[in-house]
Design an enzyme around this catalytic site. Structure first.
Site, PDB file in Angstrom:
ATOM      1  N   LYS A 254       0.820  -1.224   0.000  1.00 27.98           N
ATOM      2  CA  LYS A 254       0.000   0.000   0.000  1.00 27.98           C
ATOM      3  C   LYS A 254       0.846   1.263   0.000  1.00 27.98           C
ATOM      4  O   LYS A 254       2.027   1.258   0.356  1.00 27.98           O
ATOM      5  CB  LYS A 254      -0.966  -0.031   1.184  1.00 27.98           C
TER       6      LYS A 254
ATOM      7  N   ARG B  99      -4.004  -9.781   4.971  1.00 27.41           N
ATOM      8  CA  ARG B  99      -4.408  -9.848   3.557  1.00 27.41           C
ATOM      9  C   ARG B  99      -3.209  -9.402   2.722  1.00 27.41           C
ATOM     10  O   ARG B  99      -2.791  -8.242   2.822  1.00 27.41           O
ATOM     11  CB  ARG B  99      -5.617  -8.934   3.353  1.00 27.41           C
TER      12      ARG B  99
HETATM   13  C1  9MG Z   1     -10.413  -5.278  -0.852  1.00 27.92           C
HETATM   14  N1  9MG Z   1      -9.408  -4.724   0.034  1.00 27.92           N
HETATM   15  C2  9MG Z   1      -8.340  -3.967  -0.315  1.00 27.92           C
HETATM   16  N2  9MG Z   1      -7.646  -3.614   0.778  1.00 27.92           N
HETATM   17  C3  9MG Z   1      -8.285  -4.184   1.831  1.00 27.92           C
HETATM   18  C4  9MG Z   1      -8.062  -4.173   3.215  1.00 27.92           C
HETATM   19  O1  9MG Z   1      -7.063  -3.520   3.771  1.00 27.92           O
HETATM   20  N3  9MG Z   1      -8.917  -4.862   3.997  1.00 27.92           N
HETATM   21  C5  9MG Z   1      -9.975  -5.534   3.454  1.00 27.92           C
HETATM   22  N4  9MG Z   1     -10.804  -6.180   4.300  1.00 27.92           N
HETATM   23  N5  9MG Z   1     -10.237  -5.563   2.145  1.00 27.92           N
HETATM   24  C6  9MG Z   1      -9.407  -4.895   1.361  1.00 27.92           C
END
Ligand code: 9MG
Length: 293
Positions: free
Chosen positions: A226, A266
């Site tokens: 990010k 994630r």
């Molecule tokens: C779809 N998506 C993109 N970034 C995300 C994040 O940080 N958390 C979650 N739950 N979904 C995300």
């Protein structure tokens, strides 16, 4: 036959003696993901990528068909369903849960019928009919905090107290879920790193993960590749290599989140994250005497 695997028993609280978060591998069937890993609706490549992630140690796959990068254009529920269903079909026998990242009630219904095991909603089920669709699905849900909409959320994020506001929002969404028949045991919460937040907001939230545990639900954290990483590097007088070059920063933040008790990470880079967590776990287990695997 489709085997839907429940992700909840995999989370740390349900695995006494086993430490650390489950790795959720990101599979984007979008055409404009921020991270440069878009699969342009190619179901066969998405299935192959998910299988490779499972083999590399992912415990959950998160499948998405709408880009959520800042400035992204929305896709219709029908486009989303058309992209997601062939991939879900190809992952019927994967053996690990497949989550669907969607803000649309129609997509939630179609995907839960097609074997999705978890609903990941960046709008915390605020969309029309989403609370009801999620309740009827019986699936666990991820409720994420976002200020604004993906199209404009990074223009001027503002909070008086980001941690208190995110905490209050998530508590209110847990209450809305309870009123709709979604019990707390089915809820995973996410502070939404990068969603309507400056780098300082994101860093404050990452420091506040122990406080957010007070909400009584497992936490999902998404930091992989990010722009926070680029912003911190620039602040330190270094170049931002762009999303594809942010693996070291992603791993540092993943280990931080693990140390703060995150239940799910994630990530784009599953094998690398699993390796980092394996080493973190070995050190943590050596200190505490807890079992390593
Ligand atoms: C779809 N998506 C993109 N970034 C995300 C994040 O940080 N958390 C979650 N739950 N979904 C995300």
């Amino acid at each position: 036959m489709h085997t839907t695997v429940n992700p909840l028993p995999m989370l740390p609280a349900a695995r006494p003696g086993v430490m650390g978060p489950v790795v959720m591998g990101i599979v984007n069937v979008t055409d404009d993901s921020f991270s440069g890993d878009s699969l342009n609706g190619d179901a066969a490549r998405a299935v192959a990528r998910a299988r490779a992630m499972a083999a590399a140690g992912a415990g959950i796959i998160d499948l998405g068909a709408e880009s959520t990068r800042p400035g992204a254009a929305p896709v219709s529920p029908q486009q989303e369903i058309d992209r997601l269903l062939p991939v879900l079909d190809g992952l019927k026998d994967l053996g690990i849960p497949v989550s669907v990242d969607t803000r649309n009630a129609a997509t939630m219904r179609a995907c839960s019928a097609a074997g999705a095991a978890l609903l990941n909603d960046i709008s915390a089920l605020e969309g029309a009919g989403s609370l009801q669709a999620a309740a009827e699905s019986g699936l666990p849900v991820v409720l994420m905090h976002m200020q604004g909409e993906p199209g404009s959320m990074q223009q001027a994020p503002h909070y008086e107290d980001v941690v208190a506001e995110v905490e209050a929002y998530l508590a209110a969404r847990v209450a809305a879920c309870a009123a709709a028949g979604i019990v707390r045991e089915r809820i995973i919460l996410d502070p939404g790193i990068g969603f309507g937040k400056t780098a300082d907001h994101n860093l404050a939230l990452l420091r506040a993960l122990p406080r957010l545990h007070g909400l009584g639900c497992p936490l999902l954290v998404g930091v992989s590749r990010k722009s926070l990483i680029g912003a911190v590097l620039r602040d330190a007088g270094r170049d931002d290599p762009g999303p594809a070059g942010r693996l070291p920063g992603s791993l540092a933040l993943a280990v931080w989140a693990a140390q703060q008790g995150a239940a799910i990470l994630r990530v784009h880079d599953v094998a690398e994250t699993v390796q980092a967590l394996t080493l973190w776990r070995a050190v943590a287990a050596a200190e505490s005497g807890v079992q390593k695997s």
